[in-house]
Design a protein around this motif. Structure first.
Motif, PDB file in Angstrom:
ATOM      1  N   UNK A  93      45.855 -89.074  26.590  1.00  0.00           N
ATOM      2  CA  UNK A  93      47.150 -89.695  26.872  1.00  0.00           C
ATOM      3  C   UNK A  93      47.876 -88.846  27.915  1.00  0.00           C
ATOM      4  N   UNK A  94      48.860 -89.375  28.639  1.00  0.00           N
ATOM      5  CA  UNK A  94      49.305 -90.765  28.616  1.00  0.00           C
ATOM      6  C   UNK A  94      48.460 -91.710  29.460  1.00  0.00           C
ATOM      7  N   UNK A 105      55.505 -88.488  27.360  1.00  0.00           N
ATOM      8  CA  UNK A 105      56.754 -87.726  27.470  1.00  0.00           C
ATOM      9  C   UNK A 105      57.903 -88.589  27.981  1.00  0.00           C
ATOM     10  N   UNK A 117      54.638 -86.324  23.121  1.00  0.00           N
ATOM     11  CA  UNK A 117      53.988 -85.111  23.597  1.00  0.00           C
ATOM     12  C   UNK A 117      52.509 -85.385  23.849  1.00  0.00           C
ATOM     13  N   UNK A 118      52.069 -85.323  25.103  1.00  0.00           N
ATOM     14  CA  UNK A 118      50.668 -85.652  25.406  1.00  0.00           C
ATOM     15  C   UNK A 118      49.681 -84.663  24.774  1.00  0.00           C
ATOM     16  N   UNK A 119      50.108 -83.427  24.550  1.00  0.00           N
ATOM     17  CA  UNK A 119      49.160 -82.472  23.966  1.00  0.00           C
ATOM     18  C   UNK A 119      48.930 -82.736  22.483  1.00  0.00           C
ATOM     19  N   UNK A 151      45.788 -84.467  22.124  1.00  0.00           N
ATOM     20  CA  UNK A 151      44.581 -83.638  22.225  1.00  0.00           C
ATOM     21  C   UNK A 151      44.325 -82.878  20.927  1.00  0.00           C
TER      22      UNK A 151
END
Ligand code: HEM
Ligand SMILES: [Cu+2]
Ligand SMILES: [Cu+2]
Lengths: 313, 543
Positions: free
Chosen positions: B151-152, B241, B246-248, B251
């Motif tokens: 993502x994103x 975001x 939160x893109x992390x 993960x």
């Protein structure tokens, strides 16, 4: 053998190569007994072949512990070395030349402190520590400079940094390493390292009307920031002089450092952190300002780090 | 086709074999016999192996030259995304557990079936439903997110049928969970008298460890995929975001599942190799307790290392240092297995038959894959090689060099049991050798490419990388042909192979005590186990 081993442009890169070389010796040593013994046993103890097969052992705690522990301890040595190098890479030098990077599908934009801008090519001086402050306008990208053996993801919503010192002048590859959509594989360009003199000369020829901080100051006026934060403001808003790098008490009682990330978030997500003692009236600028503009504003506010509110014109 | 005369040449045993207990399509599609369900899986994963292999062939063909040739950038991205998604979730994860695990677990522990035979059939239907979603995605043009769905990109920017393919993976996940559950209960509850934990074949131990991961990790993947769909469809801000996400976080969630998932793919293979090595050397596996325990250790520690996929993501330096350390720890039990297999061969009676050759191929490639995994764990090195072909080479050494070799090894070892027929051993040896050579030719150059700095998922690349890419693509040609070879002689053996008899390899293990192919309910009488596992006759004492 330019098709077998990568070129290198820094002492750090040499160090990484050395680490890999040493580690390769270790893993070859750890696996050699397996490969050699398997081959020897397959021949020697082939079914039907006469060999001494008396007294086989099929359990040995001593052997088990040694082949679990000895390789592990040897690995730990390299773990310390590699981690130390990695920590070193993440130390931002105090006097570094700061260059801003904005990644977007599918190009790299660079802004030098003097306001010089370039796309898909990055010029830096050798022998000088450089810190890249990186932002993404859309998805995750990753700035990869193979000749320096470094890369860093560029993540939307947060600044990441990458510090290095190049040692050899030349032209090298620069690539995007994180898959980012259709043209990911062509999102790259050149990384040009120059002697400090050549770099200075290049800065003069690259056209620019204002330094990064000056461009930020202009945005500060044109977007109405000065209307609230300026000396003649009628609303109650904190002065931004002397803010950068200082601790800021927040509404909730928490205290944070006013670094670049904090200033970025103050502009784009003002509701997320409210400075203590001020009304939450600052509007978000997420729809008006792109990451490049925000980086200019950050540069401007950073340039005020040593100013005092009383000195305002 | 309803009433056929009884074939006169059949022996009593063959007539009641699971294969002949019903011939109609219905008798297959509604079966609850674990052995028939295993066959259903075998056919379906073979199909998906070819679909995924075709996508890999397209990718490798296009990479023969630096410029785009066969496909557009978009088309290329869809090809490797499809390749990864199909291979991981529709071939590798179900490969060994759902075929050999299903077929062998009840036989090996002296049971008549798994604990929940109908649930077992339901697993297959769920897997097929997921597979249909995946094929629908393919027909509708595919996706270009890679199998990792970062993502994103996946939740906001990618075009293509992201939600559909996420549904496909989501659905098959339930098949994994049900299968894992079934195996755990079966192994706990249905062991025959005398089959204590210390007498279980190592194949069972590794499937037990795999099942734990299947049950614990897969739900996290399901949640993560559901969140992607929610963000894409309804703009729920979890990962993007711009929406406050939160893109992390994605993960972390994805790798919390996917690192254990790589052990889902390799643990069953490790179990297979222990069986193959012991039977080929006619010796007990050296350090049985350590080999069994290491499977459990891998399953547990494997849950603690996911951050090693995120060393350059912006994760804190301290977190990276800890994940790097834990990744070294998880390598220890894998090392223990390899050293124990080597010691098993010592003073054995080694037959250089196809199962042994595949096992040796496996060990060689698994060792290279595992040790290069340690290279990737060295933080300063990973900064350079992360997201390059070095990583691609590393995981293919494990997942293809390792698991696929073990799959073929298992196929060559238990084929006589499953079908009742022997295949030509010489051809099996040729295939094992060709697969080994083709594999190394394909993937070894990719280590060099990665260190040279060629990023992965690159359709267009600088010309200095061409030599190594051409080598790799040529190797892929050899490997593709080598993978096809067994299909020829194994299918041939179905008609023309000599009858295998119950125990053609002279191996220990309860599966070898019943007829080949095994009768419908495995054991006429539930056996009783009185001896340790791998109880081969060895010269313990002077003659
Ligand atoms: C049998 C099992 C295989 C499995 C499970 C497997 C799995 C994978 C996975 C998970 C990826 C990552 C996909 C991605 O980066 O999006 C990948 C990439 C790749 N695979 Fe495989 N693979 C298999 C066989 C093969 C074979 C036989 C070949 C070649 C003949 C091949 C060639 C490639 C290539 C070239 C890539 C990189 C594509 C790119 O990133 O640009 N794979 N594979
Ligand atoms: Cu990219
Ligand atoms: Cu991992």
């Amino acid at each position: 053998m330019s098709w077998l081993w990568p070129v290198d442009a820094s002492a750090y890169a040499d160090h990484v190569d050395l680490l890999l070389g040493g580690f390769t010796v270790l893993i070859v040593a750890l696996s050699a007994p397996v490969f050699i013994l398997m081959a020897v046993f397959a021949v020697k103890y082939r079914r039907g072949r006469v060999a001494d097969r008396r007294h086989p052992v099929d359990n040995s705690v001593g052997l088990e512990t040694s082949w679990a522990l000895i390789p592990f301890i040897l690995l730990l040595g390299f773990y310390v070395w590699a981690t130390w190098l990695f920590v070193d890479l993440h130390r931002t030098p105090a006097d570094a030349l700061e260059i801003d990077v904005v990644a977007k599908q599918w190009m790299w934009k660079f802004q030098h402190p003097g306001g010089q801008r370039e796309i898909n090519t990055l010029h830096v001086p050798v022998g000088t520590p450089v810190t890249l402050r990186m932002a993404s306008q859309d998805v995750i990208h990753s700035l990869f400079i193979p000749a320096l053996r470094i890369k860093q993801d560029v993540v939307p919503g947060r600044y990441t940094t990458l510090s290095f010192t190049a040692d050899r002048p030349g032209t090298w590859h620069l690539a995007c390493a994180e898959f980012c959509g259709v043209d990911h594989s062509v999102m790259g360009g050149s990384f040009v390292t120059m002697t400090p003199d050549d770099y200075a000369a290049w800065l003069r020829t690259a056209d620019t009307d204002a330094t990064l901080a000056e461009a930020g100051a202009a945005l500060f006026r044109s977007h109405g920031c000065s209307g609230c934060h300026g000396p003649s403001a009628t609303v109650h808003a904190p002065p931004l002089e002397g803010l950068y790098g200082r601790p800021v008490p927040l509404e909730g009682g928490e205290v944070v450092t006013a670094d670049a990330q904090y200033i970025r978030d103050s502009i784009l997500l003002p509701r997320s952190q409210i400075a203590a003692g001020y009304p939450p009236i600052m509007p978000t600028f997420a729809n008006q300002l792109g990451e490049e503009d925000v980086l200019r504003l950050v540069a401007y506010i950073q340039s005020l780090a040593d100013a005092r509110p009383e000195d305002r014109p | 086709m309803s009433t056929t005369a009884e074939p006169p040449a059949e022996t009593e045993e063959e007539r009641v074999s699971y294969f002949r207990s019903g011939t109609s399509l219905r008798s297959w599609l509604l079966t609850t016999d674990h052995k028939r369900i295993a066959i259903l899986y075998l056919l379906s994963i073979t199909f998906f192996f070819f679909v995924g292999g075709l996508a890999a062939a397209l990718v490798r063909a296009d990479l023969m030259t630096p410029a785009p040739d066969l496909m557009t950038n978009e088309g290329y991205n869809r090809a490797f995304s499809l390749h990864g998604i199909i291979m991981v979730w529709f071939f590798l994860i179900p490969s060994i557990p759902n075929t050999f695990g299903n077929f062998l677990i009840p036989l090996m522990i002296g049971a008549r079936d798994v604990a929940f035979p109908r649930l077992n059939l339901l697993s297959w239907y769920i897997y097929m439903a997921g597979g249909l979603f995946a094929l629908a995605t393919l027909v509708l043009g595919g996706v270009d997110t890679g199998w990792t769905f970062y993502t994103p990109l996946s939740s906001m920017y990618a075009n293509g049928s992201v939600v559909l393919v996420a549904t496909a993976v989501f659905v098959t996940g339930f098949s994994s969970i049900l299968t894992g559950l079934n195996f755990i209960v079966t192994i706990h509850k249905l062991r025959c008298p005398g089959m204590t934990w210390g007498r279980l074949p190592l194949f069972i131990w590794s499937h037990y460890a795999t099942s734990i991961i299947l049950v614990l990790a897969t739900p996290v993947l399901a949640i993560t995929l559901a969140l992607i769909a929610a963000e894409r469809l309804f703009g729920l801000g979890v990962f993007n975001p711009a929406l406050g996400g939160d893109p992390l976080l994605f993960q972390h969630l994805f790798w919390f599942y996917s690192h254990p998932a790589v052990y889902i793919m390799v643990l069953p293979a490790l179990g297979v190799i222990s069986e193959l090595v012991a039977a080929s050397a006619r010796k007990p596996v050296f350090g049985y307790e350590f080999v069994a325990g290491s499977s459990i250790a891998i399953a547990v520690i494997g849950f603690l290392v996911w951050g090693h996929h995120m060393f350059v993501s912006g994760q804190s330096v301290y977190a990276s240092a800890i994940f790097s350390f834990l990744s070294l720890v998880v390598a220890v039990p894998s090392g223990i297995k390899v050293y124990n297999w080597t010691a098993t061969l010592w003073k054995g009676h080694i037959a250089l038959d196809p199962p042994f050759l595949f096992a040796m191929g496996f060990i060689g490639l698994f060792v290279v894959g595992g040790l290069t995994g340690l290279v990737l764990t060295m933080l300063a090195v990973d900064v350079h090689v992360h997201d390059t072909y070095f990583v691609v080479a590393h995981f293919h050494y494990i997942m293809v060099g390792g698991t696929v070799s073990a799959f073929f090894g298992a196929l060559h070892f238990w084929w006589p049991k499953i079908t009742g027929r022997l295949y030509p051993l010489a051809w099996g040896r040729v295939a094992a050798l060709l697969i080994f050579i083709g594999f190394n030719l394909t993937f070894f150059p990719q280590f060099l490419l990665g260190y040279m700095g060629m990023p992965r998922r690159y359709h267009v690349y600088p010309p200095e990388f061409q030599v190594l890419n051409v080598l790799s693509s040529s190797g892929a040609g050899v490997l593709g042909a080598a993978y096809l070879l067994p299909f020829v002689y194994l299918l041939w053996s179905l008609r023309n192979g000599a009858p295998a008899g119950p125990n053609p390899w002279g191996a220990t293990g309860l599966e070898w005590t019943v007829a080949s192919p095994p009768p419908e309910h495995n054991f006429a009488e539930i056996p009783e186990v009185t001896r340790p596992p791998y109880d081969y006759e060895i010269e313990r004492h002077d003659a």
